[in-house]
Structures are given as C-alpha cells and as structure tokens.
Design a protein around this motif. Structure first.
Motif, PDB file in Angstrom:
ATOM      1  N   SER A  41       0.823  -1.213   0.000  1.00  5.09           N
ATOM      2  CA  SER A  41       0.000   0.000   0.000  1.00  5.09           C
ATOM      3  C   SER A  41       0.852   1.256   0.000  1.00  5.09           C
ATOM      4  O   SER A  41       0.328   2.357  -0.134  1.00  5.09           O
ATOM      5  CB  SER A  41      -0.909  -0.009   1.223  1.00  5.09           C
ATOM      6  OG  SER A  41      -0.132  -0.111   2.403  1.00  5.09           O
ATOM      7  N   GLY A  77      -0.163   2.649  -8.321  1.00  2.00           N
ATOM      8  CA  GLY A  77       1.019   2.647  -9.186  1.00  2.00           C
ATOM      9  C   GLY A  77       1.601   1.250  -9.312  1.00  2.00           C
ATOM     10  O   GLY A  77       1.823   0.749 -10.421  1.00  2.00           O
ATOM     11  N   ILE A 117       4.918   8.361  -3.133  1.00  2.39           N
ATOM     12  CA  ILE A 117       6.178   8.256  -2.385  1.00  2.39           C
ATOM     13  C   ILE A 117       7.295   9.033  -3.085  1.00  2.39           C
ATOM     14  O   ILE A 117       8.127   9.658  -2.432  1.00  2.39           O
ATOM     15  CB  ILE A 117       6.582   6.773  -2.149  1.00  2.39           C
ATOM     16  CG1 ILE A 117       7.858   6.652  -1.292  1.00  2.39           C
ATOM     17  CG2 ILE A 117       6.781   6.022  -3.434  1.00  2.39           C
ATOM     18  CD1 ILE A 117       7.708   7.075   0.133  1.00  2.39           C
ATOM     19  N   LEU A 118       7.265   9.044  -4.416  1.00  2.00           N
ATOM     20  CA  LEU A 118       8.304   9.788  -5.132  1.00  2.00           C
ATOM     21  C   LEU A 118       8.108  11.286  -4.917  1.00  2.00           C
ATOM     22  O   LEU A 118       9.073  12.049  -4.794  1.00  2.00           O
ATOM     23  CB  LEU A 118       8.286   9.445  -6.622  1.00  2.00           C
ATOM     24  CG  LEU A 118       8.446   7.965  -6.982  1.00  2.00           C
ATOM     25  CD1 LEU A 118       8.645   7.807  -8.489  1.00  2.00           C
ATOM     26  CD2 LEU A 118       9.624   7.338  -6.243  1.00  2.00           C
TER      27      LEU A 118
HETATM   28  C1  LIG Z   1      10.174  -2.140 -10.375  1.00  5.75           C
HETATM   29  C2  LIG Z   1      10.155  -0.776  -9.806  1.00  5.75           C
HETATM   30  N1  LIG Z   1      10.032   0.278 -10.616  1.00  5.75           N
HETATM   31  C3  LIG Z   1       9.991   1.527 -10.107  1.00  5.75           C
HETATM   32  C4  LIG Z   1      10.112   1.738  -8.763  1.00  5.75           C
HETATM   33  C5  LIG Z   1      10.148   3.140  -8.194  1.00  5.75           C
HETATM   34  N2  LIG Z   1       8.959   3.408  -7.400  1.00  5.75           N
HETATM   35  C6  LIG Z   1       8.949   3.239  -6.079  1.00  5.75           C
HETATM   36  S1  LIG Z   1       7.486   3.565  -5.394  1.00  5.75           S
HETATM   37  C7  LIG Z   1       6.827   3.982  -6.899  1.00  5.75           C
HETATM   38  C8  LIG Z   1       5.427   4.449  -7.006  1.00  5.75           C
HETATM   39  C9  LIG Z   1       4.466   3.733  -6.127  1.00  5.75           C
HETATM   40  O1  LIG Z   1       3.195   4.213  -6.394  1.00  5.75           O
HETATM   41  P1  LIG Z   1       1.939   3.586  -5.704  1.00  5.75           P
HETATM   42  O2  LIG Z   1       2.012   2.126  -5.737  1.00  5.75           O
HETATM   43  O3  LIG Z   1       0.744   4.212  -6.307  1.00  5.75           O
HETATM   44  O4  LIG Z   1       2.092   4.039  -4.178  1.00  5.75           O
HETATM   45  P2  LIG Z   1       2.137   5.513  -3.559  1.00  5.75           P
HETATM   46  O5  LIG Z   1       3.576   5.914  -3.546  1.00  5.75           O
HETATM   47  O6  LIG Z   1       1.289   6.402  -4.404  1.00  5.75           O
HETATM   48  O7  LIG Z   1       1.604   5.334  -2.177  1.00  5.75           O
HETATM   49  C10 LIG Z   1       7.751   3.829  -7.911  1.00  5.75           C
HETATM   50  C11 LIG Z   1       7.499   4.084  -9.335  1.00  5.75           C
HETATM   51  C12 LIG Z   1      10.256   0.592  -7.938  1.00  5.75           C
HETATM   52  N3  LIG Z   1      10.395   0.673  -6.617  1.00  5.75           N
HETATM   53  N4  LIG Z   1      10.243  -0.642  -8.483  1.00  5.75           N
END
Ligand SMILES: Cc1ncc(C[n+]2csc(CCOP(=O)(O)OP(=O)(O)O)c2C)c(N)n1
Length: 514
Positions: A360, A413, A444-445
């Motif tokens: 999450s 994401g 998170i980014l």
């Molecule tokens: C394979 C991979 N690609 C890219 C990333 C970089 N990254 C880390 S968290 C994230 C986004 C996560 O988004 P979401 O799942 O919607 O969670 P939120 O941060 O919005 O809570 C990305 C692209 C990663 N950790 N692993």
C-alpha cells in the motif's frame, strides 16, 4: 519416459504441487507432461505474475512452486518479482526452456544468455546438458530451493533435453535444514541482556512466526528489552494475543529517533538495519553510535529454537502464565476518506486468519498500528522494494491457503505493473480482495522529492509522478478481467464494499478513491 516427464515426476515426488506457467514453444514438452503428474498448472498472463505468485505461495506454504518460463525474455519478465522473492528467502524452482542444443549455433531470434539473467536473482543455476541428467538436476534444484533459509533455484532445460529419452524420475534429495544456534552464543546474549541495558531484539525471518514471537515475548518480559521487526518482513504473524512488536520506521531520521539511546541490538534472523536509499550526509547503517550489534541467529539458522533457548537461559516464565498484552482497538473513523481511515477500516473489518499482502506504500503507513489488535493474521510485505509484487503475491498466497481470505492492500502505481494477476484470480476463482489505493500518483516519489527540497517540481517532473491524466479506471480494468469490482469514495462506501467483498465467493476489487 521423456526428460520433461522425468523432471515433473521428480518435482512431484519432492512435494511440488503447483506450477505457475507462461510457456512457449521451447517448453511444450514440459507443458504436455503436466497432465501426467499431480501438479496444478496455473497460467499467468505475464511472467512477473508467475514469479510473484510463486513467491506468495512459498511464503504461505513454506514449499516451492515451479515457474515455467520461456527462454531469456520470459525469464527477464519474471526478474523483478524474483528479486523480491530472493529478499524474502522464498523457495522457488524456475524451469526455463531453451533452444535445442543442436539449434544453438543458428543464433535464432529468441537465443540469449539465460544463465547470465538468472544468476543475480538465483542462489542456484544449472543448464541441463542431456535428457538423462534432467531428473537429477530437478531433484537438486528442489533441494537447493529448500536449503535453509530458502531461495530461488533456476534450471534451464533445452528443448531436446525435455523431449529426449530419460531413464526415470530421480530420488528426492533431503534439503539442508536450518543450522542450530550454538549454546555459547545464546548464553552470551543472555548474559548481556541480564545487565539490564537498553536493548532490543530485532526480529526477521522465522523470528516473526507465532513460535518465534512467543519466545521473544518471554525474553522481553524477563528483561524489559524491546521487540522490533524488520521494516519489510516476508511474513509476519500478527494480531491479538501475540507480544507487542514494533516495526522499524522507514525514513532514516525516523529510525534515528526510534532507536535513540539503544545500547544493544540483538539480530534474530534479521540483518543490520540500513537506509532504504542513500541520502547525502546520512549514514547507510542505522544502528545508533555506541549501540552494540550482537547476533543471536543468522537468517539460515534455527532462530525459533534459539529464541526459546534464550528465554529458558533467562528463566523467563512460559507464555501460558502471562496474559497477552492488550490495547484498545481503533474506533471506526468518521469524516473524510483519508489514507489513515482506509487502513483503520481494513484493520477493523479484516476477518480471522486473513492474509494481508501489503504493497500500500504511502496509504498504508498507519495500518500497521491499527491492525495490532485485529484478529490473528499474516502480513506479507514488499521485501525487495520492486513494486508490482502485491497482486501476484496475493494470487499465490490464495492458492497456498484456499481456506483463508487474502486481502491485497495495494498502491495503484504498483498494481499497474502486474494487473494481469486479476485474470488469474478470476480464472482460478481465488479468495482475493484487492483494495486499490487510488491516489492517482506515485506519492512516495513526490514525498521523497519534497524531502530533498524540491517543493515545486517543474511540469515534466510532476508529470512523471502523476497518474491522474487519465485516471486508471480500476472498476473497468477489474471487470474486464472477470473480477467484480466497486468504487468507494467515502468511509461508508468503503465499509459497505468491503463487507460485500468479504461475503463474495471469488475475487473482488475495490477502487478506493483518495
Ligand atoms: C520495479 C520498480 N520500478 C519503479 C520503482 C520506483 N517506485 C517506487 S514507489 C513507486 C510508485 C508507487 O506508487 P503507488 O504504488 O501508487 O504508491 P504511492 O507511492 O502512491 O503510495 C515507484 C514508481 C520501484 N520501486 N520498483
């Protein structure tokens, strides 16, 4: 029999019951042999689904599933979730087809160096050289996967070694079990804990099983030490009746205040905590200065027995004599549907025996606390940081535990990486409820960027963390793959949808609009 039949009979004889597959022409002998063995074949429509499902299956069953993958490109698609599985120390056996040996010189389009892809995520890699060798290689692959504490084994089988004649299945090879922890190490830790220092047991691996935590709880009561879990545990048994175990925070500055004043950190099948990323000027290792780091058990050692021996060495009374710690459960939230509220609703409604697959990310930060007194459940976390683990891991966990409800608490994401998992959940009619945390951003980014001082990103930078143009329509995506779905944009609608999902037979998805 053929090499393929011998491989599968060997795997079945060694206890393998499931194969998560996405095959191609070079694996068709193995595909056809699957009908001759009691191994359940489960199709994943992307190889990252197969590897993530094998990880979830292993975490919940303790046994390896097979994956069946198509040469280098198929294996490459599986790597991200094999990376998470490697970090989880999940036993998995990858079977990867390759061109027939006599076809190699032709350098046909699908040729590649499969072993070079396999090594970084596998503890054991072998290329079968002849059909007569295939069964023995398979027996060794299963034993390698199961060797304590568990890991990924990859067996590459050229097409001619699958179709060629083999003498028969190979005998199962007993895997190397967890090494016992030596008495003097237990006594050393006991002696140091008796000094009454400000100490903590840092729990990972099987230290987070019910047995491990009960023993750790005895130690905590006898010495006053704290109990802390890894940030991203492969499997953490949680809920009412278990000792209170805090989780290591995520950001290094939070960890610094959390561990401040600690004089001794005892590693119990966990490794020293380190920062998830390197931040300039911030140490990579998070053990505070002046805090001794003492190992009770390495990850491949029998940590449950070691914790019990430690509790006994400290004359700690058995758990039956002590009441389980009790804390109030949170109230049903009111007002806006905030990330905290989502976590609280889930913690309040999750049923006894639930398996929570938690990817999450930012939405679930407060869920962990909220679920402390929830009915007993298993929590599976994102061990290797490679997003897209949740949906397939939940799929595999549901196949391992058909009598339990699996809830995939999932960032939108990450979900987009492996949404094909929904199709497998529909086809196999698995009890998986997916809660999509639809913040429509890589939140998170954005947070990391703000912490680094970029409070007003440029339009291009912002566009690379924004998922709102267009917003993925999760209800349509799910129903399009055969999974009934609902959208929730308030606490009441989330509660109602979750209740409905819990009474459904098969999979269900709720898009939680944040
Ligand atoms: C394979 C991979 N690609 C890219 C990333 C970089 N990254 C880390 S968290 C994230 C986004 C996560 O988004 P979401 O799942 O919607 O969670 P939120 O941060 O919005 O809570 C990305 C692209 C990663 N950790 N692993």
């Amino acid at each position: 029999m053929t090499g393929a039949e011998a491989v599968l009979q060997t795997a079945s004889g060694a206890g393998v019951e499931v194969c998560f597959a996405n095959p191609g022409t070079t694996e068709m002998a193995l595909v056809n042999a699957l009908d001759g063995v009691p191994i359940r074949a489960v199709l994943g429509l992307f190889e990252g689904v197969c590897s993530g499902a094998a990880d979830g299956y292993a975490r919940m069953s303790g046994r390896p599933a097979l994956t069946l993958l198509h040469l280098g490109p198929g294996f490459a698609n599986a790597i991200a979730n094999l990376h998470n599985a490697r970090r989880a120390r999940s036993p998995i056996v990858n079977l990867v087809g390759d061109h027939a040996n006599w076809h190699r010189d032709a350098d046909a389009p699908l040729s590649s160096n499969i072993a070079s892809l396999a090594h970084p995520v596998s503890r054991w890699v072998r290329e079968t050289t002849a059909p007569e060798r295939a069964a023995l290689d398979a027996a060794e692959a299963v034993a390698a996967a199961l060797e304590s504490p568990g890991g990924v084994a990859t067996l590459i089988i050229p097409a001619d070694c699958q179709s060629g004649e083999a003498p028969g299945p190979a005998q199962c090879i007993p895997p190397v079990p967890a090494r016992p922890v030596r008495t003097h190490r237990v006594e050393h830790v006991a002696q140091r804990l008796r000094r009454g220092q400000n100490a903590a047991l840092y729990l990972g691996g099987r230290a987070l099983s019910v047995r491990g935590q009960r023993a750790a709880g005895r130690v905590a009561r006898a010495t006053g030490c704290r109990l802390i879990s890894e940030r991203f545990p492969a499997r953490f048994e949680r809920g009412a009746g278990l000792p209170k175990v805090d989780r290591l925070p995520y950001f290094p500055d939070w960890v610094a205040s959390f561990l401040e004043g600690l004089q001794m950190l005892v590693l119990a099948a966990a490794v020293e905590p380190v920062a998830f990323f390197g931040y300039p000027g911030v140490p990579s290792r998070l053990t505070p200065g002046g805090c001794a780091l003492v190992t009770l058990a390495e990850p491949d050692e029998d940590v449950e027995a070691a914790l019990e021996a430690l509790a006994n060495a400290l004359d700690a009374p058995s758990t039956d004599l002590a009441p389980a710690p009790s804390e109030p459960r949170p109230q049903m939230p009111e007002g806006e549907l905030t990330p905290d509220a989502v976590g609280t609703v889930l913690a309040l409604l999750q049923p006894e025996g639930a398996i929570i697959v938690d990817e999450s990310n930012t939405t679930g930060v407060d869920y962990f606390e909220a679920a402390t007194m929830a009915p007993r459940h298993s929590l599976l976390a994102l061990t290797g940081g490679s997003i897209g683990m949740g949906p397939p891991c939940a799929t595999g966990a549901a196949i391992a535990c058909p009598d339990r409800t699996v809830i995939n608490f999932q960032g939108d994401g990450g979900a987009m990486y492996t949404l094909q998992s929904l199709w497998t959940q529909a086809r196999e009619q698995l009890r998986v409820i997916t809660l999509i945390c639809a913040n429509r951003a890589y939140r998170i980014l954005q947070l990391e960027s703000a912490r680094a001082g970029v409070t007003e990103p440029g339009p291009q930078a912002f566009s690379l963390t924004d998922l709102s143009r267009p917003p993925p329509d999760w209800v349509h995506l799910a129903t399009g793959m055969g999974v009934p779905a609902a959208r929730a944009d308030s606490i009441d609608s989330l509660r109602d949808a979750l209740r409905r999902a819990l009474s459904a037979q098969g999979p269900y998805l709720i898009e939680v609009v944040l």
